[in-house]
Design a protein around this motif. Structure first.
Motif, PDB file in Angstrom:
ATOM      1  N   GLY A  90       0.800  -1.215   0.000  1.00 13.19           N
ATOM      2  CA  GLY A  90       0.000   0.000   0.000  1.00 13.19           C
ATOM      3  C   GLY A  90       0.832   1.265   0.000  1.00 13.19           C
ATOM      4  O   GLY A  90       2.040   1.257  -0.275  1.00 13.19           O
ATOM      5  N   SER A  91       0.157   2.379   0.354  1.00 14.60           N
ATOM      6  CA  SER A  91       0.821   3.680   0.334  1.00 14.60           C
ATOM      7  C   SER A  91       1.990   3.729   1.309  1.00 14.60           C
ATOM      8  O   SER A  91       2.942   4.492   1.112  1.00 14.60           O
ATOM      9  CB  SER A  91      -0.189   4.777   0.672  1.00 14.60           C
ATOM     10  N   GLY A  92       1.935   2.906   2.354  1.00 14.34           N
ATOM     11  CA  GLY A  92       3.036   2.880   3.304  1.00 14.34           C
ATOM     12  C   GLY A  92       4.352   2.505   2.663  1.00 14.34           C
ATOM     13  O   GLY A  92       5.416   2.962   3.096  1.00 14.34           O
ATOM     14  N   ASN A  93       4.306   1.687   1.618  1.00 10.65           N
ATOM     15  CA  ASN A  93       5.532   1.287   0.931  1.00 10.65           C
ATOM     16  C   ASN A  93       6.237   2.482   0.313  1.00 10.65           C
ATOM     17  O   ASN A  93       7.465   2.602   0.365  1.00 10.65           O
ATOM     18  CB  ASN A  93       5.200   0.244  -0.135  1.00 10.65           C
ATOM     19  N   ALA A  94       5.449   3.408  -0.259  1.00 10.31           N
ATOM     20  CA  ALA A  94       6.034   4.613  -0.861  1.00 10.31           C
ATOM     21  C   ALA A  94       6.686   5.483   0.206  1.00 10.31           C
ATOM     22  O   ALA A  94       7.765   6.055  -0.015  1.00 10.31           O
ATOM     23  CB  ALA A  94       4.958   5.394  -1.603  1.00 10.31           C
ATOM     24  N   VAL A  95       6.050   5.592   1.369  1.00 11.92           N
ATOM     25  CA  VAL A  95       6.615   6.410   2.436  1.00 11.92           C
ATOM     26  C   VAL A  95       7.854   5.740   3.029  1.00 11.92           C
ATOM     27  O   VAL A  95       8.833   6.409   3.372  1.00 11.92           O
ATOM     28  CB  VAL A  95       5.564   6.678   3.525  1.00 11.92           C
ATOM     29  N   GLN A  96       7.848   4.426   3.121  1.00 12.91           N
ATOM     30  CA  GLN A  96       9.026   3.710   3.614  1.00 12.91           C
ATOM     31  C   GLN A  96      10.220   3.932   2.681  1.00 12.91           C
ATOM     32  O   GLN A  96      11.357   4.110   3.144  1.00 12.91           O
ATOM     33  CB  GLN A  96       8.712   2.225   3.748  1.00 12.91           C
ATOM     34  N   THR A  97       9.973   3.923   1.384  1.00 13.45           N
ATOM     35  CA  THR A  97      11.047   4.200   0.421  1.00 13.45           C
ATOM     36  C   THR A  97      11.547   5.625   0.585  1.00 13.45           C
ATOM     37  O   THR A  97      12.760   5.888   0.555  1.00 13.45           O
ATOM     38  CB  THR A  97      10.539   3.967  -1.019  1.00 13.45           C
ATOM     39  N   TYR A  98      10.638   6.567   0.757  1.00 11.40           N
ATOM     40  CA  TYR A  98      10.998   7.975   0.960  1.00 11.40           C
ATOM     41  C   TYR A  98      11.838   8.132   2.221  1.00 11.40           C
ATOM     42  O   TYR A  98      12.804   8.914   2.252  1.00 11.40           O
ATOM     43  CB  TYR A  98       9.721   8.805   1.057  1.00 11.40           C
ATOM     44  N   GLN A  99      11.502   7.390   3.262  1.00 13.83           N
ATOM     45  CA  GLN A  99      12.201   7.518   4.534  1.00 13.83           C
ATOM     46  C   GLN A  99      13.688   7.162   4.420  1.00 13.83           C
ATOM     47  O   GLN A  99      14.515   7.677   5.192  1.00 13.83           O
ATOM     48  CB  GLN A  99      11.545   6.621   5.585  1.00 13.83           C
ATOM     49  N   LYS A 100      14.030   6.315   3.465  1.00 13.86           N
ATOM     50  CA  LYS A 100      15.421   5.893   3.318  1.00 13.86           C
ATOM     51  C   LYS A 100      16.343   7.074   3.031  1.00 13.86           C
ATOM     52  O   LYS A 100      17.528   7.037   3.351  1.00 13.86           O
ATOM     53  CB  LYS A 100      15.534   4.851   2.201  1.00 13.86           C
ATOM     54  N   THR A 101      15.798   8.120   2.417  1.00 12.04           N
ATOM     55  CA  THR A 101      16.605   9.311   2.131  1.00 12.04           C
ATOM     56  C   THR A 101      16.124  10.539   2.906  1.00 12.04           C
ATOM     57  O   THR A 101      16.666  11.624   2.738  1.00 12.04           O
ATOM     58  CB  THR A 101      16.582   9.624   0.625  1.00 12.04           C
ATOM     59  N   HIS A 102      15.086  10.360   3.734  1.00  5.91           N
ATOM     60  CA  HIS A 102      14.546  11.470   4.537  1.00  5.91           C
ATOM     61  C   HIS A 102      14.204  10.900   5.916  1.00  5.91           C
ATOM     62  O   HIS A 102      13.045  10.616   6.219  1.00  5.91           O
ATOM     63  CB  HIS A 102      13.302  12.066   3.886  1.00  5.91           C
ATOM     64  N   ALA A 103      15.209  10.736   6.727  1.00  3.53           N
ATOM     65  CA  ALA A 103      15.065  10.029   7.994  1.00  3.53           C
ATOM     66  C   ALA A 103      14.124  10.722   8.973  1.00  3.53           C
ATOM     67  O   ALA A 103      13.622  10.089   9.906  1.00  3.53           O
ATOM     68  CB  ALA A 103      16.437   9.854   8.645  1.00  3.53           C
ATOM     69  N   ASP A 104      13.871  12.006   8.778  1.00  2.09           N
ATOM     70  CA  ASP A 104      13.058  12.745   9.746  1.00  2.09           C
ATOM     71  C   ASP A 104      11.569  12.759   9.396  1.00  2.09           C
ATOM     72  O   ASP A 104      10.790  13.480  10.009  1.00  2.09           O
ATOM     73  CB  ASP A 104      13.563  14.183   9.876  1.00  2.09           C
ATOM     74  N   VAL A 105      11.152  11.931   8.429  1.00  2.00           N
ATOM     75  CA  VAL A 105       9.753  11.966   7.982  1.00  2.00           C
ATOM     76  C   VAL A 105       8.781  11.596   9.103  1.00  2.00           C
ATOM     77  O   VAL A 105       7.625  12.045   9.115  1.00  2.00           O
ATOM     78  CB  VAL A 105       9.546  11.044   6.761  1.00  2.00           C
ATOM     79  N   LEU A 106       9.222  10.820  10.074  1.00  2.00           N
ATOM     80  CA  LEU A 106       8.331  10.416  11.160  1.00  2.00           C
ATOM     81  C   LEU A 106       7.841  11.622  11.959  1.00  2.00           C
ATOM     82  O   LEU A 106       6.743  11.590  12.524  1.00  2.00           O
ATOM     83  CB  LEU A 106       9.035   9.413  12.080  1.00  2.00           C
ATOM     84  N   LYS A 107       8.622  12.693  12.002  1.00  2.00           N
ATOM     85  CA  LYS A 107       8.187  13.893  12.733  1.00  2.00           C
ATOM     86  C   LYS A 107       6.887  14.441  12.141  1.00  2.00           C
ATOM     87  O   LYS A 107       6.016  14.900  12.875  1.00  2.00           O
ATOM     88  CB  LYS A 107       9.277  14.964  12.684  1.00  2.00           C
ATOM     89  N   THR A 108       6.781  14.385  10.816  1.00  2.00           N
ATOM     90  CA  THR A 108       5.534  14.801  10.173  1.00  2.00           C
ATOM     91  C   THR A 108       4.440  13.764  10.400  1.00  2.00           C
ATOM     92  O   THR A 108       3.328  14.090  10.806  1.00  2.00           O
ATOM     93  CB  THR A 108       5.741  15.002   8.663  1.00  2.00           C
TER      94      THR A 108
END
Length: 321
Positions: free
Chosen positions: A224-242
């Protein structure tokens, strides 16, 4: 009935959780400023006039008068959708119906309610509310402005839902206080965030809701959409703050209206532990009901029977006056 045992995925869509573990999982703690962030957004949205406009639709149905509807959401974003009115009886209630990440091509005509105005909005960027540069592809839509919490697309979609309630009450003032919400998957997660702060909704029905327990959501394999965000997180480690500001499980702890929640034990698109985090976030109360599906986002034996039972519950749940 039992969960599927054969599937084409290279991971276990149960995430290794049995029913006892799913029932025991709890939402994470709220991010600092969570309530202030959403309360300010809600107050701004409530101050807007959605200016709903309706026109006859090319679609027809024997039980429903079908109208095309547009209204204005936050940021002057035009939202399109459908409004169904009962051909028999008067309008005594309202129901806003959200959609999954696949968008919506038409309204649902089989929701078992009467004397109810049904509003089917399309969330911003999707289906009748598509607008460049927002992608209609869920893998890109879910990333739109993810680096800007105040501009992140999920927040705008929550506001679209709030303005949907405003549009219904503008059209039918007498139903104020008698508006429900029903949302599936993407619409389920957005619904939890919206209902936590908008007391105009007197009850809600969420099915396999996403965006629950964001710290866990980022770690579990999914299609699902979580897969796209997990891929994004690999180069943007601070995404969890959002993402922690958009946690549907944290929001569920703040919902006061009666809820009918349907969650699945097996789901390749929305990890079951994240779904149950939303359901388990509801305050312990006999006004809430949790309906457990064998699977979500996947065909399985007994699916029609389970959904028939759920549909009957939906009819009773939204049939109150």
């Amino acid at each position: 009935m039992s969960i599927p045992t054969h599937h084409p995925f290279d991971f276990d869509p149960t995430q290794g959780f049995d029913l006892d573990r799913l029932r025991a999982i709890r939402p994470p703690e709220a991010a600092p400023g969570f309530d202030a962030f959403w309360q300010a957004r809600y107050e701004r949205a409530r101050g807007l006039d959605p200016q709903p406009r309706v026109n006859a639709s090319k679609t027809s149905h024997p039980n429903w008068l079908v109208q095309d509807i547009t209204y204005t959401s936050t940021d002057k974003f035009p939202i399109g959708g459908w409004l169904l009115l009962p051909r028999e009886g008067s309008v005594k209630r309202g129901l806003v119906v959200g959609h999954g990440y696949g968008g919506r091509d038409a309204p649902d005509f089989d929701i078992p309610v009467k004397e109810t105005a049904l509003l089917f909005p399309c969330f911003r960027g999707l289906s009748r509310s598509r607008r460049p540069p927002i992608s209609t592809d869920p893998a890109w839509h879910v990333l739109h402005d993810i680096d800007k919490p105040d501009r992140y697309i999920l927040g705008g979609c929550v506001e679209d839902l709030w303005l949907a309630a405003s549009a219904l009450t503008r059209l039918y003032p007498a139903i104020a206080g008698r508006i429900g919400y029903s949302g599936l998957s993407f619409g389920g997660g957005i619904g939890a965030l919206a209902l936590a702060f908008d007391k105009r909704f007197d009850r809600g029905h969420l099915v396999v809701p996403t965006f629950g327990n964001m710290p866990l959501w980022l770690t579990l394999p999914t299609v699902g959409s979580g897969n796209a965000v997990q891929t994004y997180q690999k180069t943007h480690a601070d995404v969890l703050k959002t993402l922690c500001l958009f946690d549907a499980a944290v929001a569920a702890k703040r919902i006061e209206a009666p809820m009918l929640m349907a969650v699945a034990r097996f789901d390749p698109a929305v990890a079951p532990p994240c779904q149950f985090s939303v359901a388990n976030g509801l305050a312990a109360s006999n006004q809430h009901e949790i309906f457990i599906l064998d699977a979500g986002h996947f065909d399985y034996p007994g699916e029609q029977e389970q959904h028939a039972l759920l549909s009957a519950k939906v009819g009773r749940f939204f049939g109150v006056t």
